[in-house]
Design a protein around this motif. Structure first.
Motif, mmCIF file in Angstrom:
data_model
loop_
_atom_site.group_PDB
_atom_site.id
_atom_site.type_symbol
_atom_site.label_atom_id
_atom_site.label_comp_id
_atom_site.label_asym_id
_atom_site.label_seq_id
_atom_site.Cartn_x
_atom_site.Cartn_y
_atom_site.Cartn_z
ATOM 1 N N ARG A 279 36.183 56.327 -34.135
ATOM 2 C CA ARG A 279 37.189 57.378 -33.954
ATOM 3 C C ARG A 279 36.745 58.687 -34.598
ATOM 4 O O ARG A 279 36.957 59.775 -34.043
ATOM 5 C CB ARG A 279 38.526 56.922 -34.542
ATOM 6 C CG ARG A 279 39.648 57.932 -34.377
ATOM 7 C CD ARG A 279 40.989 57.346 -34.784
ATOM 8 N NE ARG A 279 41.362 56.244 -33.907
ATOM 9 C CZ ARG A 279 41.982 56.413 -32.738
ATOM 10 N NH1 ARG A 279 42.281 57.630 -32.318
ATOM 11 N NH2 ARG A 279 42.302 55.374 -32.005
ATOM 12 N N ASP A 280 36.103 58.613 -35.776
ATOM 13 C CA ASP A 280 35.692 59.829 -36.468
ATOM 14 C C ASP A 280 34.615 60.591 -35.696
ATOM 15 O O ASP A 280 34.471 61.806 -35.858
ATOM 16 C CB ASP A 280 35.197 59.503 -37.878
ATOM 17 C CG ASP A 280 34.021 58.541 -37.876
ATOM 18 O OD1 ASP A 280 33.926 57.724 -36.937
ATOM 19 O OD2 ASP A 280 33.200 58.601 -38.800
ATOM 20 N N LYS A 281 33.869 59.891 -34.839
ATOM 21 C CA LYS A 281 32.835 60.559 -34.040
ATOM 22 C C LYS A 281 33.401 61.199 -32.776
ATOM 23 O O LYS A 281 32.773 62.101 -32.206
ATOM 24 C CB LYS A 281 31.751 59.553 -33.663
ATOM 25 C CG LYS A 281 30.994 58.992 -34.853
ATOM 26 C CD LYS A 281 29.944 57.996 -34.409
ATOM 27 C CE LYS A 281 29.201 57.419 -35.607
ATOM 28 N NZ LYS A 281 28.187 56.404 -35.199
ATOM 29 N N LEU A 282 34.531 60.723 -32.331
ATOM 30 C CA LEU A 282 35.094 61.210 -31.076
ATOM 31 C C LEU A 282 36.244 62.189 -31.281
ATOM 32 O O LEU A 282 36.435 63.104 -30.481
ATOM 33 C CB LEU A 282 35.584 60.028 -30.232
ATOM 34 C CG LEU A 282 34.508 59.048 -29.762
ATOM 35 C CD1 LEU A 282 35.139 57.951 -28.915
ATOM 36 C CD2 LEU A 282 33.418 59.756 -28.974
ATOM 37 N N ASP A 283 37.013 62.004 -32.343
ATOM 38 C CA ASP A 283 38.194 62.840 -32.578
ATOM 39 C C ASP A 283 37.790 64.058 -33.404
ATOM 40 O O ASP A 283 38.027 64.136 -34.605
ATOM 41 C CB ASP A 283 39.272 62.019 -33.290
ATOM 42 C CG ASP A 283 40.617 62.733 -33.304
ATOM 43 O OD1 ASP A 283 40.757 63.758 -32.608
ATOM 44 O OD2 ASP A 283 41.529 62.257 -34.017
ATOM 45 N N VAL A 284 37.159 65.022 -32.734
ATOM 46 C CA VAL A 284 36.626 66.208 -33.413
ATOM 47 C C VAL A 284 37.082 67.465 -32.682
ATOM 48 O O VAL A 284 37.605 67.406 -31.569
ATOM 49 C CB VAL A 284 35.084 66.175 -33.468
ATOM 50 C CG1 VAL A 284 34.592 64.974 -34.261
ATOM 51 C CG2 VAL A 284 34.490 66.152 -32.061
ATOM 52 N N THR A 285 36.856 68.612 -33.330
ATOM 53 C CA THR A 285 37.154 69.907 -32.727
ATOM 54 C C THR A 285 35.850 70.571 -32.293
ATOM 55 O O THR A 285 34.770 70.214 -32.773
ATOM 56 C CB THR A 285 37.871 70.819 -33.723
ATOM 57 O OG1 THR A 285 36.967 71.089 -34.824
ATOM 58 C CG2 THR A 285 39.139 70.153 -34.259
ATOM 59 N N PRO A 286 35.919 71.552 -31.400
ATOM 60 C CA PRO A 286 34.692 72.248 -30.980
ATOM 61 C C PRO A 286 33.907 72.846 -32.138
ATOM 62 O O PRO A 286 32.677 72.861 -32.116
ATOM 63 C CB PRO A 286 35.217 73.336 -30.031
ATOM 64 C CG PRO A 286 36.491 72.779 -29.485
ATOM 65 C CD PRO A 286 37.101 72.001 -30.620
ATOM 66 N N ASP A 287 34.600 73.313 -33.186
ATOM 67 C CA ASP A 287 33.914 73.919 -34.326
ATOM 68 C C ASP A 287 33.060 72.914 -35.096
ATOM 69 O O ASP A 287 32.157 73.304 -35.840
ATOM 70 C CB ASP A 287 34.932 74.543 -35.287
ATOM 71 C CG ASP A 287 35.625 75.751 -34.687
ATOM 72 O OD1 ASP A 287 35.077 76.309 -33.702
ATOM 73 O OD2 ASP A 287 36.703 76.117 -35.181
ATOM 74 N N ALA A 288 33.355 71.632 -34.930
ATOM 75 C CA ALA A 288 32.605 70.595 -35.646
ATOM 76 C C ALA A 288 31.344 70.182 -34.896
ATOM 77 O O ALA A 288 30.639 69.279 -35.335
ATOM 78 C CB ALA A 288 33.490 69.378 -35.868
ATOM 79 N N LEU A 289 31.033 70.862 -33.803
ATOM 80 C CA LEU A 289 29.874 70.512 -32.971
ATOM 81 C C LEU A 289 28.849 71.640 -33.023
ATOM 82 O O LEU A 289 28.826 72.513 -32.153
ATOM 83 C CB LEU A 289 30.308 70.276 -31.518
ATOM 84 C CG LEU A 289 31.360 69.181 -31.305
ATOM 85 C CD1 LEU A 289 31.860 69.212 -29.864
ATOM 86 C CD2 LEU A 289 30.788 67.822 -31.645
ATOM 87 N N PRO A 290 28.009 71.663 -34.042
ATOM 88 C CA PRO A 290 27.021 72.748 -34.140
ATOM 89 C C PRO A 290 26.047 72.697 -32.980
ATOM 90 O O PRO A 290 25.595 71.636 -32.558
ATOM 91 C CB PRO A 290 26.311 72.460 -35.477
ATOM 92 C CG PRO A 290 26.501 70.996 -35.690
ATOM 93 C CD PRO A 290 27.850 70.669 -35.110
ATOM 94 N N LYS A 291 25.719 73.864 -32.452
ATOM 95 C CA LYS A 291 24.758 73.937 -31.357
ATOM 96 C C LYS A 291 23.356 73.636 -31.873
ATOM 97 O O LYS A 291 23.011 73.987 -33.003
ATOM 98 C CB LYS A 291 24.807 75.314 -30.703
ATOM 99 C CG LYS A 291 26.109 75.597 -29.958
ATOM 100 C CD LYS A 291 26.061 76.971 -29.313
ATOM 101 C CE LYS A 291 27.290 77.193 -28.433
ATOM 102 N NZ LYS A 291 28.542 77.118 -29.175
ATOM 103 N N LEU A 292 22.562 72.993 -31.046
ATOM 104 C CA LEU A 292 21.170 72.722 -31.411
ATOM 105 C C LEU A 292 20.348 73.989 -31.245
ATOM 106 O O LEU A 292 20.329 74.598 -30.177
ATOM 107 C CB LEU A 292 20.596 71.606 -30.533
ATOM 108 C CG LEU A 292 21.196 70.216 -30.746
ATOM 109 C CD1 LEU A 292 20.568 69.225 -29.776
ATOM 110 C CD2 LEU A 292 20.953 69.753 -32.171
#
Length: 269
Positions: free
Chosen positions: A249-262
């Protein structure tokens, strides 16, 4: 010669790199295959490129654009082999992929799905068209247990081979799943056959992703558009989150800000 393995290769507007994937199939040391190239409504010169390949084992199937899972299902509808393998149009197999994985099917004939490791490279392409390597790793994978699977561990689509019939048994590829569809497929197989998936301990796939201005493919495009990736993650959370063994759940229940671009680090090339 009747095909032994049906290879399903979905593609959309990737004529510039599709040839490399097809050449890697033609170079296989195991010749008993058919290649089903599913053109998912491309608007580039994909069809013209496919006309250049005259091998009778290659079949082109054209569909309306509906995404890679729908394209894989269209390929499954036409597949005639005893086994099915998948290759995305921006990736390639090592020459011995089919030979080694089919050897594993003979060594473990009671299993239903086999998978190997991959050499993974992430690239960045900036607005000027310049390419720079972000990261490279050789990922051998491992034999996954159901506990691993519920933590989102799974083989990559490009490295799996399965008995043709199990795709129908588990409902095929989920066409509404637009992120981690390989995990979604694998978890359904693993639930039905918990002790009958088999790791092949070799790196036999060359996997690539392109990020930045030239983001290419669903995974990379989603990471460039955080809302799109979050939508994909939440689809899986809605589908699987209520399962008592689900542990991601912690890997899927996130916000866009928590996804740093590569991105390439400062000073790296």
């Amino acid at each position: 010669m009747e095909p032994f393995v049906s290879i399903i290769l979905p593609t959309y507007n990737r004529a510039y790199v599709l040839w490399r994937a097809i050449q890697s199939v033609l170079a296989q040391t195991e010749p008993r295959w058919e290649l089903l190239v599913v053109d998912d409504g491309s608007t580039d010169c994909t069809q013209r490129l496919l006309e250049e390949f005259r091998d009778p084992r290659i079949t082109s199937i054209r569909t309306e654009n509906a995404g890679p899972s729908a394209a894989r299902n269209a390929g499954l509808d036409r597949a005639a082999g005893d086994y099915v393998a998948y290759l995305d149009s921006d990736n390639a197999w090592r020459d011995s992929f089919l030979e080694r994985v089919l050897s594993a099917t003979r060594a473990h004939p009671d299993d239903v799905l086999w998978y190997c490791g991959a050499s993974i490279t992430f690239w960045e392409r900036d607005a000027t068209g310049r390419w720079r390597r972000i990261e490279h790793t050789d990922e051998l994978r491992r034999q996954y247990s159901l506990d691993d699977v519920w933590k989102l561990k799974c083989p990559d689509t490009n490295g799996i081979l399965h008995r043709r019939g199990i795709a129908r048994e588990v409902g095929g590829w989920d066409e509404d799943c637009r992120w981690l569809e390989d995990w979604d497929f694998f978890v359904r197989v693993a639930l039905r056959y918990p002790d009958r998936t088999r790791w092949v301990p070799h790196i036999l796939v060359d996997y690539r992703q392109v990020h930045g201005e030239g983001a290419d493919g669903l995974c990379a495009q989603a990471r460039e558009d955080g809302e799109a990736e979050v939508t994909g993650r939440r689809y899986l959370l809605d589908k699987w989150g209520a399962h008592p063994d689900f542990d991601a759940r912690d890997k899927l229940d996130v916000t866009p800000d928590a996804l740093p671009k590569l991105r390439v680090k400062e000073g790296d090339e």
